[in-house]
Design an enzyme around this catalytic site. Structure first.
Site, PDB file in Angstrom:
ATOM      1  N   SER A 134       0.857  -1.174   0.000  1.00 36.13           N
ATOM      2  CA  SER A 134       0.000   0.000   0.000  1.00 36.13           C
ATOM      3  C   SER A 134       0.892   1.222   0.000  1.00 36.13           C
ATOM      4  CB  SER A 134      -0.883  -0.007   1.255  1.00 36.13           C
ATOM      5  OG  SER A 134      -1.489   1.242   1.499  1.00 36.13           O
ATOM      6  N   TYR A 147      -1.442  -0.399  10.814  1.00 35.37           N
ATOM      7  CA  TYR A 147      -1.551  -0.816   9.420  1.00 35.37           C
ATOM      8  C   TYR A 147      -0.229  -0.560   8.701  1.00 35.37           C
ATOM      9  CZ  TYR A 147      -3.353  -1.183   4.643  1.00 35.37           C
ATOM     10  OH  TYR A 147      -3.565  -1.541   3.326  1.00 35.37           O
TER      11      TYR A 147
END
Length: 278
Positions: A134, A147
């Site tokens: 990501s 995350y």
């Protein structure tokens, strides 16, 4: 014609990629925790698509999926580790039972799926191992710390794998998408139950971002999938593949800040060997 195994095909980029792979005539083992969502795809392509339940946190599931690929299609050319989810909350706000499941899925599940698939991939020179990271795997940001940590782990693991597998003819691709219009901010994003007022200026905005941007992201997921396919098919694919203007902006800011820190402290920080002037 390639044989693919993709995790997390029930929604998001995994679902779009599975559909694109099947539509172009490749062979596919599509996986999700529940196969109900995969039935339409396997029914449309009965000769080239198989589906199987795969929970990346459940021991043995990945090995069964790899065995299906070998049994049905004779081998495996591409593994795409896509399954996972996100989490919003300050480091102090989150509890272990909130963030540890994300590490189990995003990191340890990816590791075990990769380990199960590597023997089959090594049998196919030119095979591809694709790990979904990501923009959050490039640079950390307030509210996404846990995350970020999972995706930073994916980045480091993937870079090491790229070196281990290069002499064997296998290529690793780290896909680093920015925001795309999928269900990621909805069903695929958890949030810390506790809010601490001290983090109102930094983390609360991230919570609001989720509420106001779910389903409104600028990125077209089908265009992202097209970029992924082009990279996977390339003779010399990139190790790092940021997708979308937001991901590229994150990478450029990170590189600029990194270079600035290195330059500012270079003379002091390198004078650390025995005998070096202080």
């Amino acid at each position: 014609m390639k044989t693919w195994l993709i995790t997390g095909c029930s929604s998001g980029l995994g679902q779009r990629l599975a559909e694109a792979v099947a539509a172009r005539g490749d062979r596919l083992v599509a996986t999700a925790r529940s196969t109900d969502s995969l039935l339409p795809l396997s029914e449309r392509y009965p000769e080239t698509v198989r589906s199987i339940s795969l929970d990346v946190t459940r021991a043995g599931d990945a090995a069964k999926a790899v065995a299906l690929a070998k049994r049905a299609f004779g081998g495996l050319d591409v593994l795409v580790n896509n399954a996972g989810f996100g989490f919003i909350g300050a480091i102090e706000e989150a509890e272990p039972d909130e963030y540890r499941p994300m590490f189990e899925a995003n990191v340890f599940g990816l590791i075990e799926t990769t380990r199960a698939a590597l023997p089959a991939l090594r049998e196919r020179p030119g095979a591809r191992l694709v790990n979904l990271s990501s923009g959050a795997g490039i640079a950390g940001s307030a509210g996404f710390g846990f995350y970020n940590a999972t995706k930073f782990a994916v980045e480091g693991l993937s870079e090491a794998l790229a070196q281990e597998l290069a002499p064997l003819g296998l290529k690793v691709i780290i896909v680093e998408p920015g925001p795309f219009r999928t269900e990621f901010l909805g069903r695929s994003m958890a949030t810390a139950a506790r809010e601490i007022d001290a983090y109102a200026e930094t983390v609360r905005a991230r919570r609001r971002y989720r509420e106001t941007n779910d389903g409104r992201q600028a990125g077209d997921p089908d265009k992202a999938v097209a970029v992924m396919l082009q990279a996977i098919d390339a003779e010399h694919p990139p190790l790092h593949l940021p997708i979308g203007p937001r991901a590229h902006a994150i990478a450029e800011r990170k590189l600029d800040a990194f270079r600035a820190d290195i330059a500012a402290w270079r003379d002091i920080s390198i004078a650390t060997d025995f005998g070096a002037p202080t």
